[in-house]
Motif scaffolding. Structure first.
Motif, PDB file in Angstrom:
ATOM      1  N   ILE A 142       0.718  -1.488   0.549  1.00  0.00           N
ATOM      2  CA  ILE A 142      -0.397   0.299   0.268  1.00  0.00           C
ATOM      3  C   ILE A 142       0.617   0.983   0.308  1.00  0.00           C
ATOM      4  CG2 ILE A 142      -1.921   1.039   1.194  1.00  0.00           C
ATOM      5  CD1 ILE A 142      -3.119  -1.166   2.540  1.00  0.00           C
ATOM      6  N   ASN A 143       0.811   2.349  -1.029  1.00  0.00           N
ATOM      7  CA  ASN A 143       0.969   3.129  -0.750  1.00  0.00           C
ATOM      8  C   ASN A 143      -0.057   4.265  -0.471  1.00  0.00           C
ATOM      9  OD1 ASN A 143       2.518   2.370  -3.336  1.00  0.00           O
ATOM     10  ND2 ASN A 143       4.277   2.983  -2.490  1.00  0.00           N
ATOM     11  N   VAL A 144       0.324   5.276   0.127  1.00  0.00           N
ATOM     12  CA  VAL A 144      -0.806   5.911   0.908  1.00  0.00           C
ATOM     13  C   VAL A 144      -0.529   6.975   0.171  1.00  0.00           C
ATOM     14  CG1 VAL A 144      -1.599   7.246   3.145  1.00  0.00           C
ATOM     15  CG2 VAL A 144      -1.161   4.767   2.997  1.00  0.00           C
ATOM     16  N   LEU A 178      -1.838  -1.240  -4.029  1.00  0.00           N
ATOM     17  CA  LEU A 178      -3.290  -0.213  -3.626  1.00  0.00           C
ATOM     18  C   LEU A 178      -2.387   1.158  -3.740  1.00  0.00           C
ATOM     19  CD1 LEU A 178      -5.564   0.573  -3.563  1.00  0.00           C
ATOM     20  CD2 LEU A 178      -5.409  -0.256  -0.682  1.00  0.00           C
ATOM     21  N   ALA A 179      -2.784   1.858  -4.506  1.00  0.00           N
ATOM     22  CA  ALA A 179      -2.410   3.461  -3.955  1.00  0.00           C
ATOM     23  C   ALA A 179      -3.914   3.972  -3.157  1.00  0.00           C
ATOM     24  CB  ALA A 179      -2.415   4.060  -5.499  1.00  0.00           C
ATOM     25  N   LEU A 180      -3.691   4.212  -2.534  1.00  0.00           N
ATOM     26  CA  LEU A 180      -4.615   4.600  -0.898  1.00  0.00           C
ATOM     27  C   LEU A 180      -4.948   5.905  -1.480  1.00  0.00           C
ATOM     28  CD1 LEU A 180      -6.682   3.349   0.426  1.00  0.00           C
ATOM     29  CD2 LEU A 180      -5.290   3.741   2.291  1.00  0.00           C
ATOM     30  N   ILE A 181      -5.699   7.215  -2.212  1.00  0.00           N
ATOM     31  CA  ILE A 181      -5.569   8.080  -2.155  1.00  0.00           C
ATOM     32  C   ILE A 181      -6.715   8.587  -1.754  1.00  0.00           C
ATOM     33  CG2 ILE A 181      -6.599   9.900  -3.920  1.00  0.00           C
ATOM     34  CD1 ILE A 181      -5.955   7.353  -6.565  1.00  0.00           C
ATOM     35  N   SER A 182      -5.959   9.457  -0.186  1.00  0.00           N
ATOM     36  CA  SER A 182      -6.881  10.582   1.031  1.00  0.00           C
ATOM     37  C   SER A 182      -7.812  11.632   0.383  1.00  0.00           C
ATOM     38  CB  SER A 182      -6.206  10.834   2.025  1.00  0.00           C
ATOM     39  OG  SER A 182      -5.306   9.292   2.165  1.00  0.00           O
ATOM     40  N   ASN A 183      -7.259  12.453  -0.237  1.00  0.00           N
ATOM     41  CA  ASN A 183      -7.347  13.680  -1.593  1.00  0.00           C
ATOM     42  C   ASN A 183      -8.648  13.819  -2.766  1.00  0.00           C
ATOM     43  OD1 ASN A 183      -6.772  14.898   1.128  1.00  0.00           O
ATOM     44  ND2 ASN A 183      -4.495  14.935   0.162  1.00  0.00           N
ATOM     45  N   LYS A 192      -6.666   1.631  -6.937  1.00  0.00           N
ATOM     46  CA  LYS A 192      -6.462   3.202  -6.663  1.00  0.00           C
ATOM     47  C   LYS A 192      -7.973   2.751  -5.755  1.00  0.00           C
ATOM     48  CE  LYS A 192      -6.529   4.070 -10.966  1.00  0.00           C
ATOM     49  NZ  LYS A 192      -5.751   2.013 -11.104  1.00  0.00           N
ATOM     50  N   ALA A 193      -7.916   3.180  -4.872  1.00  0.00           N
ATOM     51  CA  ALA A 193      -8.949   2.993  -3.624  1.00  0.00           C
ATOM     52  C   ALA A 193      -8.942   4.467  -2.678  1.00  0.00           C
ATOM     53  CB  ALA A 193      -8.967   1.756  -2.428  1.00  0.00           C
ATOM     54  N   LEU A 194     -10.172   4.877  -2.484  1.00  0.00           N
ATOM     55  CA  LEU A 194     -10.635   5.483  -0.845  1.00  0.00           C
ATOM     56  C   LEU A 194     -10.339   4.949   0.034  1.00  0.00           C
ATOM     57  CD1 LEU A 194     -13.270   7.761  -2.906  1.00  0.00           C
ATOM     58  CD2 LEU A 194     -10.906   8.243  -3.001  1.00  0.00           C
ATOM     59  N   PRO A 195      -9.842   5.468   1.109  1.00  0.00           N
ATOM     60  CA  PRO A 195     -10.330   5.042   2.156  1.00  0.00           C
ATOM     61  C   PRO A 195     -11.101   5.401   2.867  1.00  0.00           C
ATOM     62  CG  PRO A 195      -8.567   6.938   2.252  1.00  0.00           C
ATOM     63  CD  PRO A 195      -9.216   6.580   0.904  1.00  0.00           C
ATOM     64  N   SER A 196     -12.257   4.716   3.812  1.00  0.00           N
ATOM     65  CA  SER A 196     -13.238   4.964   4.646  1.00  0.00           C
ATOM     66  C   SER A 196     -12.594   5.879   5.625  1.00  0.00           C
ATOM     67  CB  SER A 196     -13.604   3.745   5.202  1.00  0.00           C
ATOM     68  OG  SER A 196     -13.023   3.250   6.157  1.00  0.00           O
ATOM     69  N   PRO A 223       4.405  11.498   2.357  1.00  0.00           N
ATOM     70  CA  PRO A 223       4.823  10.651   0.942  1.00  0.00           C
ATOM     71  C   PRO A 223       5.651   9.751   0.918  1.00  0.00           C
ATOM     72  CG  PRO A 223       4.922  12.719   1.472  1.00  0.00           C
ATOM     73  CD  PRO A 223       4.732  12.227   2.861  1.00  0.00           C
ATOM     74  N   GLY A 224       5.888   8.877   0.508  1.00  0.00           N
ATOM     75  CA  GLY A 224       6.779   7.674   0.073  1.00  0.00           C
ATOM     76  C   GLY A 224       7.273   6.173   0.567  1.00  0.00           C
ATOM     77  N   GLY A 225       6.370   6.786   1.816  1.00  0.00           N
ATOM     78  CA  GLY A 225       6.044   5.843   2.476  1.00  0.00           C
ATOM     79  C   GLY A 225       5.003   4.097   1.988  1.00  0.00           C
TER      80      GLY A 225
END
Length: 196
Positions: free
Chosen positions: A78-80, A114-119, A137-141, A157-159
């Protein structure tokens, strides 16, 4: 006789030191547990693991929405993406996870990215993401966003985070991680894993 007495005293002192030194070392380590690195992992274990649910992930685009069930039963890298734009560190993190999956060889089928897209509104997807057929690509709850604030890799970023097939966030890597070290950790996990 005098030399024999000295030898006996030295032997007694050595035996005394041999019995006291291990206790002194144990006492020191009990007071300073951070001085010893246990295990052979390169990443930082998240203890206790943070649990997630399948409902915490919503597909960002039509491809991801159709394939979001792929997250269940697989190991997930997971890349947040917590910032409004995917800067250099974020781009490098996504590239590294792509390379890690390619390095896994026969185990590639057990891993998903998975790229977890916050904004959501502020973050246009770069063109190379749309061309990457294996990147979900997903949006988190809201619950997952709160959970991610408990780990350092969820904010930087990058973690990178690793999620096990049961949905537990169990390992994290700081930005600038070495993909070969992640591959080594992942290989060990996959070798001993009875799931996924």
């Amino acid at each position: 006789m005098n030399t024999q007495l000295k030898k006996n005293r030295i032997i007694i002192l050595v035996i005394f030191a041999m019995s006291i030194i291990p206790f002194a070392i144990a006492w020191f380590l009990a007071d300073n547990p951070g001085k010893v690195k246990l295990g052979t992992n390169n990443g930082e274990l998240i203890t206790p693991p943070l649990t997630t649910e399948a409902s915490d992930f919503t597909g960002y685009d039509s491809f991801s929405a159709d394939n979001i069930k792929e997250l269940q039963g697989h190991w997930i890298l997971i890349n947040v993406l917590s910032q409004a734009e995917c800067q250099q560190a974020c781009q490098e993190g996504l590239y590294k996870t792509q390379q890690i999956t390619l390095m896994m060889g026969k185990d590639i089928a057990r891993i998903r990215r998975l790229a977890l897209i916050s904004n959501q509104a502020e973050q246009p997807l770069p063109k190379q993401w749309q061309e990457d057929a294996r990147l979900l690509k997903a949006l988190p709850s809201a619950t997952l966003k709160a959970t991610l604030q408990k780990v350092a890799a969820g904010e930087q970023p990058g973690g990178l985070l690793i999620m096990d097939p049961l949905g537990n966030l169990m390992m994290q890597y700081d930005p600038g991680y070495d993909p070969y070290k992640v591959r080594n950790d992942l290989s060990k996990l996959l070798r001993i894993s009875q799931i996924g």
